[in-house]
Design a protein around this motif. Structure first.
Motif, PDB file in Angstrom:
ATOM      1  N   ALA A 103      35.145  29.467  28.529  1.00  0.00           N
ATOM      2  CA  ALA A 103      36.097  29.795  29.602  1.00  0.00           C
ATOM      3  C   ALA A 103      35.415  30.509  30.756  1.00  0.00           C
ATOM      4  CB  ALA A 103      37.237  30.646  29.045  1.00  0.00           C
ATOM      5  N   ALA A 104      34.391  31.323  30.440  1.00  0.00           N
ATOM      6  CA  ALA A 104      33.704  32.087  31.487  1.00  0.00           C
ATOM      7  C   ALA A 104      33.006  31.188  32.487  1.00  0.00           C
ATOM      8  CB  ALA A 104      32.691  33.035  30.848  1.00  0.00           C
ATOM      9  N   GLY A 105      32.703  29.970  32.108  1.00  0.00           N
ATOM     10  CA  GLY A 105      32.041  29.051  33.024  1.00  0.00           C
ATOM     11  C   GLY A 105      32.949  28.505  34.102  1.00  0.00           C
ATOM     12  N   GLY A 106      34.262  28.621  33.919  1.00  0.00           N
ATOM     13  CA  GLY A 106      35.201  28.182  34.946  1.00  0.00           C
ATOM     14  C   GLY A 106      35.342  26.687  35.083  1.00  0.00           C
ATOM     15  N   GLU A 107      34.937  25.924  34.064  1.00  0.00           N
ATOM     16  CA  GLU A 107      35.026  24.464  34.110  1.00  0.00           C
ATOM     17  C   GLU A 107      36.048  23.943  33.107  1.00  0.00           C
ATOM     18  OE1 GLU A 107      33.688  22.508  36.167  1.00  0.00           O
ATOM     19  OE2 GLU A 107      32.186  23.784  37.111  1.00  0.00           O
ATOM     20  N   ARG A 108      36.542  22.739  33.381  1.00  0.00           N
ATOM     21  CA  ARG A 108      37.325  21.998  32.405  1.00  0.00           C
ATOM     22  C   ARG A 108      36.539  20.747  32.017  1.00  0.00           C
ATOM     23  NH1 ARG A 108      42.833  20.851  35.202  1.00  0.00           N
ATOM     24  NH2 ARG A 108      41.382  20.396  36.892  1.00  0.00           N
ATOM     25  N   PHE A 109      36.839  20.199  30.869  1.00  0.00           N
ATOM     26  CA  PHE A 109      36.041  19.114  30.308  1.00  0.00           C
ATOM     27  C   PHE A 109      36.929  17.996  29.780  1.00  0.00           C
ATOM     28  CE2 PHE A 109      33.815  23.133  29.876  1.00  0.00           C
ATOM     29  CZ  PHE A 109      32.577  22.843  30.425  1.00  0.00           C
ATOM     30  N   CYS A 110      36.353  16.785  29.777  1.00  0.00           N
ATOM     31  CA  CYS A 110      37.115  15.632  29.290  1.00  0.00           C
ATOM     32  C   CYS A 110      36.877  15.355  27.812  1.00  0.00           C
ATOM     33  CB  CYS A 110      36.773  14.377  30.101  1.00  0.00           C
ATOM     34  SG  CYS A 110      35.080  13.753  29.840  1.00  0.00           S
ATOM     35  N   ARG A 111      35.772  15.899  27.277  1.00  0.00           N
ATOM     36  CA  ARG A 111      35.423  15.573  25.899  1.00  0.00           C
ATOM     37  C   ARG A 111      34.573  16.679  25.302  1.00  0.00           C
ATOM     38  NH1 ARG A 111      31.715  10.414  23.881  1.00  0.00           N
ATOM     39  NH2 ARG A 111      31.959  10.784  21.643  1.00  0.00           N
ATOM     40  N   LEU A 112      34.772  16.928  24.024  1.00  0.00           N
ATOM     41  CA  LEU A 112      33.980  17.903  23.283  1.00  0.00           C
ATOM     42  C   LEU A 112      32.978  17.160  22.406  1.00  0.00           C
ATOM     43  CD1 LEU A 112      33.331  20.699  22.017  1.00  0.00           C
ATOM     44  CD2 LEU A 112      35.254  20.293  20.435  1.00  0.00           C
ATOM     45  N   LEU A 113      31.682  17.514  22.559  1.00  0.00           N
ATOM     46  CA  LEU A 113      30.626  16.962  21.707  1.00  0.00           C
ATOM     47  C   LEU A 113      30.032  18.115  20.913  1.00  0.00           C
ATOM     48  CD1 LEU A 113      28.855  14.511  24.192  1.00  0.00           C
ATOM     49  CD2 LEU A 113      30.381  13.922  22.324  1.00  0.00           C
ATOM     50  N   LEU A 114      30.351  18.169  19.641  1.00  0.00           N
ATOM     51  CA  LEU A 114      29.839  19.196  18.751  1.00  0.00           C
ATOM     52  C   LEU A 114      28.616  18.626  18.052  1.00  0.00           C
ATOM     53  CD1 LEU A 114      31.010  22.028  18.306  1.00  0.00           C
ATOM     54  CD2 LEU A 114      32.147  21.176  16.260  1.00  0.00           C
ATOM     55  N   GLU A 115      27.439  19.241  18.256  1.00  0.00           N
ATOM     56  CA  GLU A 115      26.182  18.608  17.854  1.00  0.00           C
ATOM     57  C   GLU A 115      25.268  19.579  17.119  1.00  0.00           C
ATOM     58  OE1 GLU A 115      25.629  15.405  21.445  1.00  0.00           O
ATOM     59  OE2 GLU A 115      25.268  17.512  21.948  1.00  0.00           O
ATOM     60  N   LEU A 136      38.172  24.194  17.132  1.00  0.00           N
ATOM     61  CA  LEU A 136      37.667  24.417  18.481  1.00  0.00           C
ATOM     62  C   LEU A 136      38.370  23.503  19.472  1.00  0.00           C
ATOM     63  CD1 LEU A 136      35.703  25.771  20.420  1.00  0.00           C
ATOM     64  CD2 LEU A 136      33.957  24.096  19.754  1.00  0.00           C
ATOM     65  N   ASP A 137      38.586  22.265  19.093  1.00  0.00           N
ATOM     66  CA  ASP A 137      39.276  21.300  19.960  1.00  0.00           C
ATOM     67  C   ASP A 137      40.668  21.823  20.321  1.00  0.00           C
ATOM     68  OD1 ASP A 137      41.205  18.840  20.267  1.00  0.00           O
ATOM     69  OD2 ASP A 137      39.210  18.038  20.667  1.00  0.00           O
ATOM     70  N   ALA A 138      41.416  22.284  19.315  1.00  0.00           N
ATOM     71  CA  ALA A 138      42.772  22.779  19.564  1.00  0.00           C
ATOM     72  C   ALA A 138      42.754  24.020  20.446  1.00  0.00           C
ATOM     73  CB  ALA A 138      43.459  23.080  18.231  1.00  0.00           C
ATOM     74  N   ALA A 139      41.801  24.926  20.198  1.00  0.00           N
ATOM     75  CA  ALA A 139      41.727  26.155  20.996  1.00  0.00           C
ATOM     76  C   ALA A 139      41.399  25.849  22.457  1.00  0.00           C
ATOM     77  CB  ALA A 139      40.680  27.098  20.403  1.00  0.00           C
ATOM     78  N   LEU A 140      40.514  24.890  22.693  1.00  0.00           N
ATOM     79  CA  LEU A 140      40.155  24.521  24.066  1.00  0.00           C
ATOM     80  C   LEU A 140      41.319  23.846  24.777  1.00  0.00           C
ATOM     81  CD1 LEU A 140      36.512  23.210  23.473  1.00  0.00           C
ATOM     82  CD2 LEU A 140      37.189  25.386  24.506  1.00  0.00           C
ATOM     83  N   ARG A 141      42.058  23.020  24.054  1.00  0.00           N
ATOM     84  CA  ARG A 141      43.239  22.390  24.666  1.00  0.00           C
ATOM     85  C   ARG A 141      44.284  23.449  25.015  1.00  0.00           C
ATOM     86  NH1 ARG A 141      44.011  16.517  23.226  1.00  0.00           N
ATOM     87  NH2 ARG A 141      42.097  15.848  22.199  1.00  0.00           N
ATOM     88  N   ASP A 142      44.519  24.368  24.089  1.00  0.00           N
ATOM     89  CA  ASP A 142      45.511  25.419  24.344  1.00  0.00           C
ATOM     90  C   ASP A 142      45.131  26.269  25.553  1.00  0.00           C
ATOM     91  OD1 ASP A 142      46.946  24.559  22.175  1.00  0.00           O
ATOM     92  OD2 ASP A 142      46.223  26.126  20.809  1.00  0.00           O
ATOM     93  N   ALA A 143      43.817  26.449  25.759  1.00  0.00           N
ATOM     94  CA  ALA A 143      43.346  27.246  26.899  1.00  0.00           C
ATOM     95  C   ALA A 143      43.274  26.427  28.190  1.00  0.00           C
ATOM     96  CB  ALA A 143      41.978  27.840  26.579  1.00  0.00           C
ATOM     97  N   GLY A 144      43.616  25.147  28.115  1.00  0.00           N
ATOM     98  CA  GLY A 144      43.559  24.286  29.297  1.00  0.00           C
ATOM     99  C   GLY A 144      42.160  23.885  29.699  1.00  0.00           C
ATOM    100  N   LEU A 145      41.191  24.041  28.781  1.00  0.00           N
ATOM    101  CA  LEU A 145      39.792  23.749  29.099  1.00  0.00           C
ATOM    102  C   LEU A 145      39.391  22.329  28.726  1.00  0.00           C
ATOM    103  CD1 LEU A 145      38.264  27.101  27.789  1.00  0.00           C
ATOM    104  CD2 LEU A 145      38.709  26.459  30.177  1.00  0.00           C
ATOM    105  N   LEU A 146      40.142  21.688  27.851  1.00  0.00           N
ATOM    106  CA  LEU A 146      39.813  20.337  27.405  1.00  0.00           C
ATOM    107  C   LEU A 146      40.924  19.401  27.838  1.00  0.00           C
ATOM    108  CD1 LEU A 146      37.670  18.753  25.838  1.00  0.00           C
ATOM    109  CD2 LEU A 146      38.994  19.155  23.754  1.00  0.00           C
ATOM    110  N   ARG A 147      40.567  18.427  28.700  1.00  0.00           N
ATOM    111  CA  ARG A 147      41.543  17.508  29.282  1.00  0.00           C
ATOM    112  C   ARG A 147      41.109  16.057  29.039  1.00  0.00           C
ATOM    113  NH1 ARG A 147      44.486  19.615  33.565  1.00  0.00           N
ATOM    114  NH2 ARG A 147      45.440  17.542  33.564  1.00  0.00           N
ATOM    115  N   PRO A 148      41.396  15.494  27.872  1.00  0.00           N
ATOM    116  CA  PRO A 148      40.987  14.115  27.584  1.00  0.00           C
ATOM    117  C   PRO A 148      41.599  13.081  28.522  1.00  0.00           C
ATOM    118  CG  PRO A 148      41.638  15.278  25.578  1.00  0.00           C
ATOM    119  CD  PRO A 148      42.057  16.137  26.727  1.00  0.00           C
TER     120      PRO A 148
END
Length: 362
Positions: A103-115, A136-148
Protein backbone atom coordinates in the motif's frame (compact mmCIF):
# COMPACT_ATOMS: atom_id res chain seq x y z
CA UNK A 1 -0.09 0.25 -22.20
CA UNK A 2 -0.25 2.15 -18.95
CA UNK A 3 2.89 2.54 -16.86
CA UNK A 4 3.18 3.37 -13.17
CA UNK A 5 3.24 7.06 -12.34
CA UNK A 6 6.65 8.56 -13.12
CA UNK A 7 7.18 10.09 -9.69
CA UNK A 8 7.28 6.63 -8.09
CA UNK A 9 10.80 5.28 -7.66
CA UNK A 10 12.37 1.89 -8.23
CA UNK A 11 15.36 0.45 -6.41
CA UNK A 12 16.48 -1.78 -9.29
CA UNK A 13 15.53 -5.04 -10.94
CA UNK A 14 15.31 -8.73 -10.02
CA UNK A 15 15.88 -11.44 -12.62
CA UNK A 16 14.83 -15.05 -12.01
CA UNK A 17 16.87 -17.73 -13.76
CA UNK A 18 17.64 -21.42 -13.74
CA UNK A 19 19.76 -22.33 -10.69
CA UNK A 20 23.40 -22.57 -11.76
CA UNK A 21 23.01 -19.87 -14.42
CA UNK A 22 23.40 -16.90 -12.07
CA UNK A 23 26.84 -15.91 -13.52
CA UNK A 24 25.39 -15.84 -17.04
CA UNK A 25 22.24 -13.96 -16.02
CA UNK A 26 24.34 -11.49 -14.02
CA UNK A 27 26.83 -10.94 -16.85
CA UNK A 28 24.03 -10.27 -19.31
CA UNK A 29 22.19 -7.97 -16.91
CA UNK A 30 25.38 -6.03 -16.15
CA UNK A 31 26.11 -5.61 -19.85
CA UNK A 32 22.60 -4.36 -20.61
CA UNK A 33 22.63 -2.06 -17.58
CA UNK A 34 25.95 -0.54 -18.65
CA UNK A 35 24.62 0.05 -22.18
CA UNK A 36 21.54 1.71 -20.66
CA UNK A 37 23.72 3.99 -18.47
CA UNK A 38 22.37 2.44 -15.28
CA UNK A 39 24.76 2.65 -12.33
CA UNK A 40 24.77 0.03 -9.59
CA UNK A 41 26.10 -3.41 -8.71
CA UNK A 42 24.71 -6.66 -10.14
CA UNK A 43 24.86 -9.70 -7.87
CA UNK A 44 23.61 -13.26 -7.79
CA UNK A 45 24.52 -15.87 -5.19
CA UNK A 46 25.48 -19.27 -6.63
CA UNK A 47 22.52 -21.66 -7.01
CA UNK A 48 20.12 -19.00 -5.69
CA UNK A 49 17.97 -18.92 -8.83
CA UNK A 50 18.00 -15.13 -9.18
CA UNK A 51 20.20 -12.05 -9.52
CA UNK A 52 19.64 -8.37 -8.87
CA UNK A 53 20.59 -4.95 -10.13
CA UNK A 54 20.71 -2.48 -7.22
CA UNK A 55 20.69 1.09 -8.49
CA UNK A 56 23.14 3.52 -6.91
CA UNK A 57 20.29 6.05 -6.82
CA UNK A 58 16.56 5.19 -7.14
CA UNK A 59 15.08 6.12 -10.50
CA UNK A 60 11.56 6.93 -11.71
CA UNK A 61 9.98 3.62 -12.65
CA UNK A 62 9.03 4.64 -16.17
CA UNK A 63 12.64 5.72 -16.83
CA UNK A 64 14.06 2.32 -15.84
CA UNK A 65 11.37 0.60 -17.91
CA UNK A 66 12.36 2.61 -20.99
CA UNK A 67 16.10 2.05 -20.54
CA UNK A 68 16.13 -1.61 -19.58
CA UNK A 69 13.86 -3.95 -21.53
CA UNK A 70 14.14 -6.98 -19.25
CA UNK A 71 11.90 -9.04 -21.55
CA UNK A 72 14.85 -9.22 -23.98
CA UNK A 73 17.21 -10.82 -21.47
CA UNK A 74 18.09 -14.34 -22.60
CA UNK A 75 18.81 -15.93 -19.22
CA UNK A 76 15.82 -14.35 -17.47
CA UNK A 77 12.75 -16.53 -16.91
CA UNK A 78 10.91 -13.78 -15.08
CA UNK A 79 11.79 -10.19 -14.16
CA UNK A 80 10.40 -7.21 -12.31
CA UNK A 81 11.35 -3.78 -10.99
CA UNK A 82 12.09 -3.80 -7.26
CA UNK A 83 10.25 -1.27 -5.09
CA UNK A 84 10.83 -2.70 -1.60
CA UNK A 85 12.70 -5.43 0.25
CA UNK A 86 11.30 -6.88 3.47
CA UNK A 87 13.65 -8.70 5.85
CA UNK A 88 12.76 -10.93 8.76
CA UNK A 89 9.00 -11.18 8.26
CA UNK A 90 7.29 -12.43 11.43
CA UNK A 91 6.26 -16.07 11.14
CA UNK A 92 2.89 -15.54 12.80
CA UNK A 93 1.77 -12.58 10.68
CA UNK A 94 3.35 -12.08 7.29
CA UNK A 95 0.15 -10.63 5.85
CA UNK A 96 0.02 -7.31 7.73
CA UNK A 97 3.55 -6.04 6.91
CA UNK A 98 3.24 -7.20 3.30
CA UNK A 99 -0.05 -5.38 2.69
CA UNK A 100 1.30 -2.27 4.43
CA UNK A 101 4.45 -2.26 2.27
CA UNK A 102 2.43 -2.78 -0.92
CA UNK A 103 0.00 0.00 0.00
CA UNK A 104 2.89 2.37 0.75
CA UNK A 105 3.88 2.28 -2.90
CA UNK A 106 0.66 4.03 -3.91
CA UNK A 107 -0.01 1.70 -6.86
CA UNK A 108 -2.84 -0.60 -7.86
CA UNK A 109 -2.28 -3.85 -9.72
CA UNK A 110 -4.13 -6.09 -12.15
CA UNK A 111 -2.58 -9.37 -11.04
CA UNK A 112 -0.73 -10.92 -8.12
CA UNK A 113 2.29 -13.14 -8.89
CA UNK A 114 3.47 -14.96 -5.79
CA UNK A 115 6.88 -16.45 -6.60
CA UNK A 116 9.92 -18.27 -5.19
CA UNK A 117 13.28 -19.23 -6.69
CA UNK A 118 13.24 -22.53 -8.60
CA UNK A 119 15.40 -24.17 -5.92
CA UNK A 120 14.90 -26.89 -3.30
CA UNK A 121 14.37 -24.21 -0.67
CA UNK A 122 11.92 -22.50 -2.98
CA UNK A 123 9.98 -25.72 -3.43
CA UNK A 124 9.70 -26.02 0.35
CA UNK A 125 8.31 -22.47 0.54
CA UNK A 126 5.83 -23.09 -2.29
CA UNK A 127 3.61 -25.23 -0.04
CA UNK A 128 3.18 -22.29 2.32
CA UNK A 129 2.52 -19.93 -0.58
CA UNK A 130 -0.33 -22.05 -1.91
CA UNK A 131 -2.08 -21.56 1.42
CA UNK A 132 -1.01 -17.93 1.76
CA UNK A 133 -1.94 -16.69 -1.73
CA UNK A 134 -5.75 -16.59 -1.27
CA UNK A 135 -5.29 -14.68 1.99
CA UNK A 136 -3.02 -12.07 0.39
CA UNK A 137 -5.24 -11.86 -2.69
CA UNK A 138 -8.33 -11.17 -0.56
CA UNK A 139 -6.53 -8.60 1.59
CA UNK A 140 -5.27 -6.71 -1.48
CA UNK A 141 -8.73 -6.69 -3.04
CA UNK A 142 -10.29 -5.44 0.20
CA UNK A 143 -7.70 -2.63 0.29
CA UNK A 144 -8.50 -1.69 -3.32
CA UNK A 145 -4.95 -2.54 -4.41
CA UNK A 146 -5.77 -5.49 -6.68
CA UNK A 147 -8.03 -4.78 -9.66
CA UNK A 148 -8.28 -7.80 -12.02
CA UNK A 149 -10.83 -5.87 -14.10
CA UNK A 150 -8.11 -3.36 -15.10
CA UNK A 151 -5.60 -5.23 -17.30
CA UNK A 152 -3.74 -2.02 -18.15
CA UNK A 153 -2.41 -1.82 -14.58
CA UNK A 154 0.99 -3.33 -13.72
CA UNK A 155 1.40 -6.79 -12.21
CA UNK A 156 2.48 -7.17 -8.59
CA UNK A 157 5.37 -9.55 -7.84
CA UNK A 158 5.81 -10.88 -4.30
CA UNK A 159 9.03 -12.89 -4.42
CA UNK A 160 9.88 -15.01 -1.38
CA UNK A 161 13.65 -15.56 -1.51
CA UNK A 162 12.92 -17.64 1.58
CA UNK A 163 10.06 -17.81 4.08
CA UNK A 164 11.04 -14.52 5.78
CA UNK A 165 12.83 -12.50 3.09
CA UNK A 166 10.61 -10.91 0.42
CA UNK A 167 11.23 -8.71 -2.61
CA UNK A 168 8.31 -6.58 -3.82
CA UNK A 169 8.08 -5.25 -7.34
CA UNK A 170 6.01 -4.75 -10.45
CA UNK A 171 6.11 -5.45 -14.17
CA UNK A 172 4.07 -4.18 -17.09
CA UNK A 173 1.69 -6.80 -18.55
CA UNK A 174 3.82 -6.94 -21.71
CA UNK A 175 7.08 -7.54 -19.80
CA UNK A 176 8.45 -10.69 -18.30
CA UNK A 177 6.63 -14.01 -18.45
CA UNK A 178 2.90 -14.57 -18.26
CA UNK A 179 3.59 -17.52 -15.94
CA UNK A 180 4.64 -17.16 -12.28
CA UNK A 181 8.41 -17.79 -12.01
CA UNK A 182 8.45 -18.04 -15.81
CA UNK A 183 7.46 -21.70 -15.62
CA UNK A 184 4.76 -22.74 -18.11
CA UNK A 185 2.27 -25.41 -17.14
CA UNK A 186 2.36 -27.60 -20.23
CA UNK A 187 0.84 -31.06 -20.44
CA UNK A 188 2.87 -33.84 -22.02
CA UNK A 189 1.02 -35.14 -25.11
CA UNK A 190 -0.01 -38.76 -24.65
CA UNK A 191 1.81 -40.18 -27.69
CA UNK A 192 4.78 -37.80 -27.88
CA UNK A 193 8.09 -39.58 -28.69
CA UNK A 194 10.09 -37.57 -26.11
CA UNK A 195 9.81 -34.73 -23.61
CA UNK A 196 11.64 -32.49 -26.07
CA UNK A 197 8.25 -31.84 -27.66
CA UNK A 198 7.47 -29.63 -24.63
CA UNK A 199 10.58 -27.56 -25.38
CA UNK A 200 9.28 -26.69 -28.84
CA UNK A 201 5.77 -26.07 -27.49
CA UNK A 202 7.20 -23.63 -24.93
CA UNK A 203 9.32 -21.97 -27.63
CA UNK A 204 6.25 -21.30 -29.77
CA UNK A 205 4.43 -19.75 -26.81
CA UNK A 206 7.42 -17.72 -25.61
CA UNK A 207 9.20 -16.59 -28.76
CA UNK A 208 6.25 -16.05 -31.11
CA UNK A 209 3.41 -13.57 -30.71
CA UNK A 210 -0.15 -14.93 -30.85
CA UNK A 211 -0.52 -13.48 -34.37
CA UNK A 212 2.73 -15.16 -35.47
CA UNK A 213 1.60 -18.47 -34.06
CA UNK A 214 -1.71 -18.22 -35.91
CA UNK A 215 -0.09 -17.26 -39.21
CA UNK A 216 2.82 -19.73 -39.24
CA UNK A 217 1.57 -22.83 -37.43
CA UNK A 218 -1.16 -23.81 -39.88
CA UNK A 219 -2.11 -27.13 -41.47
CA UNK A 220 -0.46 -27.71 -44.83
CA UNK A 221 2.66 -25.60 -44.32
CA UNK A 222 6.00 -27.33 -44.88
CA UNK A 223 8.70 -27.79 -42.26
CA UNK A 224 12.14 -29.41 -41.98
CA UNK A 225 13.50 -30.87 -38.75
CA UNK A 226 17.31 -31.23 -38.67
CA UNK A 227 18.52 -33.86 -36.22
CA UNK A 228 14.98 -35.06 -35.65
CA UNK A 229 15.35 -38.43 -33.85
CA UNK A 230 13.43 -39.63 -31.94
CA UNK A 231 10.91 -37.14 -33.32
CA UNK A 232 9.72 -34.93 -30.46
CA UNK A 233 10.01 -31.70 -32.44
CA UNK A 234 8.58 -33.23 -35.62
CA UNK A 235 5.67 -34.53 -33.54
CA UNK A 236 5.02 -31.04 -32.16
CA UNK A 237 5.02 -29.53 -35.67
CA UNK A 238 2.71 -32.28 -36.93
CA UNK A 239 0.33 -31.61 -34.03
CA UNK A 240 -0.26 -28.20 -35.64
CA UNK A 241 -0.94 -29.85 -38.99
CA UNK A 242 2.40 -29.03 -40.64
CA UNK A 243 3.99 -31.52 -43.03
CA UNK A 244 7.48 -32.34 -41.82
CA UNK A 245 10.62 -33.67 -43.47
CA UNK A 246 12.57 -35.17 -40.56
CA UNK A 247 16.32 -35.60 -41.13
CA UNK A 248 18.36 -37.95 -38.95
CA UNK A 249 20.51 -41.03 -39.45
CA UNK A 250 18.87 -42.47 -36.33
CA UNK A 251 15.36 -43.93 -36.15
CA UNK A 252 12.15 -42.01 -35.46
CA UNK A 253 9.71 -43.26 -32.87
CA UNK A 254 6.65 -45.08 -34.27
CA UNK A 255 4.38 -42.48 -32.62
CA UNK A 256 5.96 -39.75 -34.76
CA UNK A 257 5.55 -41.66 -38.01
CA UNK A 258 2.00 -42.60 -37.03
CA UNK A 259 0.92 -38.97 -37.46
CA UNK A 260 1.05 -39.47 -41.23
CA UNK A 261 2.56 -35.99 -41.61
CA UNK A 262 6.24 -36.84 -41.11
CA UNK A 263 8.62 -38.14 -43.78
CA UNK A 264 11.87 -39.54 -42.36
CA UNK A 265 15.06 -39.12 -44.43
CA UNK A 266 18.41 -40.54 -43.36
CA UNK A 267 20.59 -37.60 -44.38
CA UNK A 268 23.21 -35.16 -43.10
CA UNK A 269 21.57 -32.05 -41.69
CA UNK A 270 24.63 -29.94 -42.56
CA UNK A 271 24.51 -30.69 -46.29
CA UNK A 272 20.89 -31.56 -47.18
CA UNK A 273 18.81 -28.90 -48.95
CA UNK A 274 15.08 -28.80 -49.74
CA UNK A 275 13.91 -28.63 -53.37
CA UNK A 276 11.62 -25.71 -52.54
CA UNK A 277 11.59 -23.13 -49.74
CA UNK A 278 9.77 -24.22 -46.59
CA UNK A 279 7.97 -22.19 -43.94
CA UNK A 280 9.88 -23.65 -40.99
CA UNK A 281 13.27 -25.17 -40.32
CA UNK A 282 13.83 -26.39 -36.77
CA UNK A 283 17.02 -27.86 -35.37
CA UNK A 284 17.97 -29.54 -32.10
CA UNK A 285 21.23 -31.16 -33.22
CA UNK A 286 23.85 -31.87 -30.57
CA UNK A 287 26.68 -29.85 -32.09
CA UNK A 288 29.03 -27.00 -31.28
CA UNK A 289 27.01 -23.75 -31.25
CA UNK A 290 29.59 -22.09 -33.53
CA UNK A 291 28.67 -24.70 -36.19
CA UNK A 292 24.91 -24.42 -35.71
CA UNK A 293 24.64 -20.60 -35.78
CA UNK A 294 26.14 -20.14 -39.29
CA UNK A 295 24.03 -23.03 -40.63
CA UNK A 296 20.84 -21.40 -39.36
CA UNK A 297 21.84 -18.07 -40.88
CA UNK A 298 22.63 -19.77 -44.20
CA UNK A 299 19.19 -21.36 -44.41
CA UNK A 300 17.56 -17.95 -44.00
CA UNK A 301 20.03 -16.06 -46.22
CA UNK A 302 19.71 -18.56 -49.08
CA UNK A 303 15.91 -18.60 -48.90
CA UNK A 304 15.63 -22.27 -47.96
CA UNK A 305 13.24 -21.35 -45.12
CA UNK A 306 11.19 -18.34 -44.09
CA UNK A 307 11.83 -18.80 -40.40
CA UNK A 308 13.76 -21.11 -38.11
CA UNK A 309 13.73 -22.18 -34.51
CA UNK A 310 16.84 -23.85 -33.12
CA UNK A 311 18.88 -24.66 -30.03
CA UNK A 312 22.43 -23.62 -29.25
CA UNK A 313 24.11 -26.09 -26.88
CA UNK A 314 26.26 -23.80 -24.74
CA UNK A 315 29.46 -24.81 -22.93
CA UNK A 316 29.45 -25.25 -19.16
CA UNK A 317 31.61 -22.14 -18.73
CA UNK A 318 31.42 -18.70 -20.34
CA UNK A 319 27.95 -19.36 -21.74
CA UNK A 320 27.14 -15.68 -22.22
CA UNK A 321 30.35 -15.07 -24.17
CA UNK A 322 29.63 -18.04 -26.46
CA UNK A 323 26.10 -16.81 -27.04
CA UNK A 324 27.36 -13.39 -28.09
CA UNK A 325 29.83 -15.06 -30.45
CA UNK A 326 26.93 -16.93 -32.09
CA UNK A 327 24.93 -13.71 -32.41
CA UNK A 328 27.87 -12.17 -34.25
CA UNK A 329 28.16 -15.13 -36.64
CA UNK A 330 24.47 -14.89 -37.53
CA UNK A 331 24.64 -11.11 -37.93
CA UNK A 332 27.74 -11.35 -40.15
CA UNK A 333 26.08 -13.74 -42.64
CA UNK A 334 22.75 -11.90 -42.81
CA UNK A 335 24.32 -8.45 -43.08
CA UNK A 336 26.48 -9.73 -45.93
CA UNK A 337 23.28 -10.89 -47.66
CA UNK A 338 21.63 -7.52 -47.02
CA UNK A 339 18.85 -9.14 -44.97
CA UNK A 340 17.12 -7.40 -42.10
CA UNK A 341 16.12 -9.95 -39.51
CA UNK A 342 14.54 -10.66 -36.15
CA UNK A 343 16.44 -12.83 -33.65
CA UNK A 344 14.82 -13.72 -30.33
CA UNK A 345 16.65 -15.92 -27.83
CA UNK A 346 15.53 -17.39 -24.52
CA UNK A 347 16.77 -19.87 -21.97
CA UNK A 348 13.48 -21.71 -21.61
CA UNK A 349 12.25 -23.61 -18.59
CA UNK A 350 12.51 -26.87 -20.57
CA UNK A 351 16.05 -26.01 -21.73
CA UNK A 352 19.07 -27.28 -19.84
CA UNK A 353 22.51 -26.27 -21.12
CA UNK A 354 21.08 -24.78 -24.32
CA UNK A 355 19.17 -21.68 -25.34
CA UNK A 356 16.39 -21.61 -27.90
CA UNK A 357 16.42 -19.11 -30.79
CA UNK A 358 13.82 -17.83 -33.25
CA UNK A 359 15.16 -16.31 -36.49
CA UNK A 360 13.15 -14.77 -39.34
CA UNK A 361 13.29 -11.97 -41.88
CA UNK A 362 12.06 -8.59 -40.67
Amino acid sequence: MSTPSPHCLTLGALIQCRPGFEPDAAAELASRAHAARLVGPVSGAPRSGFCTLTLAEPLPRDLLQRRLDASQLVFSRQSFQVVAVLDDLPERDRLTPLVSAIAAGGERFCRLLLETPDTNEGKETSGFLRRFEPLLDAALRDAGLLRPDSPHLPRLHVFFANARHVWLGFSAPSDGSAWPMGIPRLRMPKDAPSRSTLKLAEAFLTLLTPDEQKATLRPGLQAVDLGAAPGGWSFQLASHGLRVTALDNGPLAPAALATGLIEHLRADGFTWKPRKPVEWMVCDMVEQPARIAPLMAEWLASGRCRRSLFNLKLPMKRRYEELERCRALIDQRLRHAGIKYVLRIKHLYHDREEVTCYLTRR
